[in-house]
Design a protein around this motif. Sequence first.
Motif, PDB file in Angstrom:
ATOM      1  N   ASN A 302      33.036  40.719  40.712  1.00 44.59           N
ATOM      2  CA  ASN A 302      34.380  40.265  40.349  1.00 44.59           C
ATOM      3  C   ASN A 302      35.130  41.358  39.610  1.00 44.59           C
ATOM      4  O   ASN A 302      36.310  41.609  39.889  1.00 44.59           O
ATOM      5  CB  ASN A 302      34.311  39.010  39.464  1.00 44.59           C
ATOM      6  CG  ASN A 302      34.166  37.744  40.300  1.00 44.59           C
ATOM      7  OD1 ASN A 302      34.350  37.778  41.509  1.00 44.59           O
ATOM      8  ND2 ASN A 302      33.833  36.651  39.667  1.00 44.59           N
ATOM      9  N   LEU A 362      33.207  30.654  44.840  1.00 45.06           N
ATOM     10  CA  LEU A 362      31.961  29.995  44.427  1.00 45.06           C
ATOM     11  C   LEU A 362      31.146  30.821  43.440  1.00 45.06           C
ATOM     12  O   LEU A 362      30.236  30.310  42.796  1.00 45.06           O
ATOM     13  CB  LEU A 362      31.080  29.710  45.659  1.00 45.06           C
ATOM     14  CG  LEU A 362      31.662  28.736  46.678  1.00 45.06           C
ATOM     15  CD1 LEU A 362      30.715  28.573  47.855  1.00 45.06           C
ATOM     16  CD2 LEU A 362      31.916  27.399  46.038  1.00 45.06           C
ATOM     17  N   SER A 388      39.456  41.715  31.477  1.00 52.17           N
ATOM     18  CA  SER A 388      38.670  40.523  31.138  1.00 52.17           C
ATOM     19  C   SER A 388      37.311  40.946  30.605  1.00 52.17           C
ATOM     20  O   SER A 388      36.817  42.025  30.943  1.00 52.17           O
ATOM     21  CB  SER A 388      38.422  39.671  32.389  1.00 52.17           C
ATOM     22  OG  SER A 388      39.600  39.526  33.129  1.00 52.17           O
TER      23      SER A 388
HETATM   24  P1  ADP Z   1      35.738  34.493  44.063  1.00 50.14           P
HETATM   25  O1  ADP Z   1      35.647  35.773  43.293  1.00 50.14           O
HETATM   26  O2  ADP Z   1      34.817  34.435  45.236  1.00 50.14           O
HETATM   27  O3  ADP Z   1      37.124  34.113  44.397  1.00 50.14           O
HETATM   28  P2  ADP Z   1      34.683  33.368  41.657  1.00 50.14           P
HETATM   29  O4  ADP Z   1      34.178  31.995  41.394  1.00 50.14           O
HETATM   30  O5  ADP Z   1      33.736  34.479  41.414  1.00 50.14           O
HETATM   31  O6  ADP Z   1      35.223  33.350  43.134  1.00 50.14           O
HETATM   32  O7  ADP Z   1      35.969  33.617  40.778  1.00 50.14           O
HETATM   33  C1  ADP Z   1      36.977  32.632  40.722  1.00 50.14           C
HETATM   34  C2  ADP Z   1      38.305  33.248  40.355  1.00 50.14           C
HETATM   35  O8  ADP Z   1      38.292  33.675  38.984  1.00 50.14           O
HETATM   36  C3  ADP Z   1      38.640  34.496  41.127  1.00 50.14           C
HETATM   37  O9  ADP Z   1      39.164  34.192  42.396  1.00 50.14           O
HETATM   38  C4  ADP Z   1      39.676  35.138  40.209  1.00 50.14           C
HETATM   39  O10 ADP Z   1      40.917  34.492  40.360  1.00 50.14           O
HETATM   40  C5  ADP Z   1      39.128  34.810  38.820  1.00 50.14           C
HETATM   41  N1  ADP Z   1      38.310  35.914  38.281  1.00 50.14           N
HETATM   42  C6  ADP Z   1      36.965  35.960  38.168  1.00 50.14           C
HETATM   43  N2  ADP Z   1      36.551  37.118  37.585  1.00 50.14           N
HETATM   44  C7  ADP Z   1      37.670  37.824  37.335  1.00 50.14           C
HETATM   45  C8  ADP Z   1      37.926  39.125  36.740  1.00 50.14           C
HETATM   46  N3  ADP Z   1      36.943  39.915  36.276  1.00 50.14           N
HETATM   47  N4  ADP Z   1      39.214  39.518  36.620  1.00 50.14           N
HETATM   48  C9  ADP Z   1      40.219  38.737  37.063  1.00 50.14           C
HETATM   49  N5  ADP Z   1      40.040  37.505  37.636  1.00 50.14           N
HETATM   50  C10 ADP Z   1      38.798  37.061  37.777  1.00 50.14           C
END
Ligand code: ADP
Length: 401
Positions: A302, A362, A388
Amino acid sequence: MRVNKPHSDNCSPAGSNEIEKPGSTTDFFYQAIENADGVPFQLIFGPRIGEGYYLNIGSGITDLLGIAPEDFTENQFHSMIEECVPLTDAIPSDPPEARQKFISGELKSYRAELLLKLPSGEKKWIRDASLPLTDDETGRVIGAFGIFYDISDSKNSAINVRMAREKAFEYDRLKSAFLRNISHEIRTPLNAIVGFSTLLGECGNVQQQKEYREIITQNTDHLLGIISDIIELSKLETDIVKINKYNVNINQLLQSVYAEYNERIRDKGILFRLALPPEGEGSLLVTDGYKLKRIIINLVENALKFTESGSIGLGYEHKEDNVEFYINDTGIGISEEQKDSIFTRFYQAESSSSRSFEGSGLGLTISKAYIQLLGGNIWFTSHRGKGSEFRFTVPDVKEEK
Ligand code: ADP
């Protein structure tokens, strides 16, 4: 003044008292009401709400509100009311207005559900059902004869049912959005696999064949990742995921994640920083190393996905009885509106059409479920446009139990 109780004409003893005290018939009604878990009362109105007095109040008021009958006053009762929900449209929710209509005879009965804050601090829903008490001689409404009931249980279960329904509705909405998104998510790599496999069959150039094969491999991996996330989530939801604890060297585990991702992160022009305490006693942990690595990889993926420049940091610290891992980035950050939803399964599937980042939504759901299985917690801080930081704990256990 002689009080005439509603509907008591044919059973009221020809009283010579000015006000009928609980005697044989009244007593009998009172007992019958109390026997049915109601608290009967006779209230004589004062000049204003809260200034009347209870002529009679059932002894059950102590159980209902925690107040002895002799201490129960109308003033106290009104000061406890936090919410009033009339049970018919004709009854105003404003108590003085309702009282006025009751006295004028416009309201023949009063029925409302009241949320009370008891002297103990506890909150309780009760039902107040009352009829006018009239003066025999003048025919004027001078008070109310009614029953208080405890309706907390039914009210709370109704609230729970409503919340469960709202949750199911929200889940359904997210699931539909997820299905819409996931079909796009699956179709994209599938199309690439099918398309480049066809091209591969037609192409004679060795260098180009190599490129096509790489594209096919990348898309196959991506597709497999999505499908295994879906399968893992359904396993987690049916409680069939088990943890398998063993001795894990967390320094080595983080180093292996670093080695796997450093090149990809560097290729994007981002600095990948790994901060490890010196190897030793503290770097050993009894936990499920496979799941721990999955969690860290999800968070690093992420960070990489949502960061265009700057750096990504990975490390851990010992804090009380836990090891606290952190993954931070200087990426796009998470907006205030998103903050409550990012751990919700399928989240991000929502904005499918406007999405510029791939993903099933997910990863965080699975990571959070794993962390809970390992006995830890996850949280994050984030600022839009600045980056973040995700942190999670795993119990610092040194020996297998
Ligand atoms: P995915 O990455 O497959 O969309 P995740 O469950 O891992 O699903 O993350 C959900 C959402 O949280 C992401 O789509 C994003 O909008 C947000 N997110 C997660 N980690 C970060 C990050 N490090 N920086 C910015 N947004 C994030």
